[in-house]
Enzyme design. Sequence first.
Site, mmCIF file in Angstrom:
data_model
loop_
_atom_site.group_PDB
_atom_site.id
_atom_site.type_symbol
_atom_site.label_atom_id
_atom_site.label_comp_id
_atom_site.label_asym_id
_atom_site.label_seq_id
_atom_site.Cartn_x
_atom_site.Cartn_y
_atom_site.Cartn_z
ATOM 1 N N HIS A 43 -43.646 -42.756 48.536
ATOM 2 C CA HIS A 43 -42.772 -43.467 48.570
ATOM 3 C C HIS A 43 -42.817 -44.286 49.182
ATOM 4 C CE1 HIS A 43 -37.860 -43.810 48.440
ATOM 5 N NE2 HIS A 43 -38.686 -45.046 49.233
ATOM 6 N N GLU A 73 -42.150 -44.201 43.604
ATOM 7 C CA GLU A 73 -40.849 -44.363 44.153
ATOM 8 C C GLU A 73 -40.607 -45.383 45.059
ATOM 9 O OE1 GLU A 73 -39.921 -40.500 45.034
ATOM 10 O OE2 GLU A 73 -40.440 -40.742 46.922
ATOM 11 N N HIS A 194 -35.160 -33.727 46.646
ATOM 12 C CA HIS A 194 -34.992 -34.176 48.381
ATOM 13 C C HIS A 194 -34.553 -32.727 48.796
ATOM 14 C CE1 HIS A 194 -34.141 -36.426 51.349
ATOM 15 N NE2 HIS A 194 -33.988 -37.385 50.986
HETATM 16 N N1 PXP Z 1 -36.941 -37.980 45.438
HETATM 17 C C1 PXP Z 1 -37.087 -39.107 47.049
HETATM 18 C C2 PXP Z 1 -36.319 -40.385 45.916
HETATM 19 C C3 PXP Z 1 -37.446 -39.443 47.766
HETATM 20 O O1 PXP Z 1 -37.255 -40.588 48.477
HETATM 21 C C4 PXP Z 1 -37.960 -38.180 48.278
HETATM 22 C C5 PXP Z 1 -38.203 -38.130 49.856
HETATM 23 O O2 PXP Z 1 -39.218 -39.053 49.927
HETATM 24 C C6 PXP Z 1 -37.613 -36.829 48.218
HETATM 25 C C7 PXP Z 1 -37.987 -36.812 45.925
HETATM 26 C C8 PXP Z 1 -38.791 -35.954 47.778
HETATM 27 O O3 PXP Z 1 -37.787 -35.485 48.760
HETATM 28 P P1 PXP Z 1 -38.873 -34.626 49.875
HETATM 29 O O4 PXP Z 1 -39.588 -35.322 51.225
HETATM 30 O O5 PXP Z 1 -37.501 -33.533 50.932
HETATM 31 O O6 PXP Z 1 -38.948 -32.951 49.671
#
Ligand code: PXP
Length: 243
Positions: A43, A73, A194
């Site tokens: 990301h 992403e 997330h």
């Molecule tokens: N999905 C998205 C769109 C995110 O921005 C993130 C964090 O960068 C994640 C998933 C993954 O979340 P986590 O780091 O809390 O596992």
Amino acid sequence: MTRLSVNINKIALLRNARGRNYPDVAAFASRCLELGAHGITLHPRPDERHARFRDIPELKAICREHGAEINVEGYPSAEFVEAVLSNRPDQCTLVPDAPGQITSDHGWNVEDSAALLGPVIERLRAAGIRSSLFVDYTMQGFETVRQLGADRIELYTEPYAVAWEDHNGTPLVHAFEQAAGRAQAAGLGVNAGHDLNLNNLKDFLRIPGILEVSIGHALVVECIEWGIEHVIRRYVALVAASA
Ligand code: PXP
């Protein structure tokens, strides 16, 4: 079966804390794939404080070597869209995060952002890149997402994780299951991510048909606590047992 995509942003954050390539993000990604993870997510945010746009080609090459998928992403700024189109990842997840945001904390209001999202999704499709939109579990208008041409949605799971922690139970799973069902009924694939972790993932994966979970923050902390081999193998076993 659900696929595990490891988000490598936190490893990139550690690397960026010093000037050199240590820890080596590509080596960490390779190790996760060798241990059975099915893909890598990065990301790149506008300030590149963790993953950088120039990380994409090397991580894509590593995913290719392992027959794994790469998911990029981020917010669809001009820079982001150009980086995605020129690197052609397998999947691009569009996220409505503002430039200085600590982390993604809400999904798209798809109706309000249709004029922004539509053309980007069209360009992704033309380039052969699967598109996914980050959305809240309360969302209703999945037909609009489909009409915009997106292939999948990613359910923003922090509310589930918080509820799981607070109640040590699964109070929101039903609401997430209904959201996944609405999306699937509209012809969309469903991803999620997330704040998922080794404790809360099993209950979440009772929801049928979750295609991919992307997990980074907790996974990296768990690797520090328990070691990468133990942690990735446990995640792989959890997704293998998914509904
Ligand atoms: N999905 C998205 C769109 C995110 O921005 C993130 C964090 O960068 C994640 C998933 C993954 O979340 P986590 O780091 O809390 O596992």
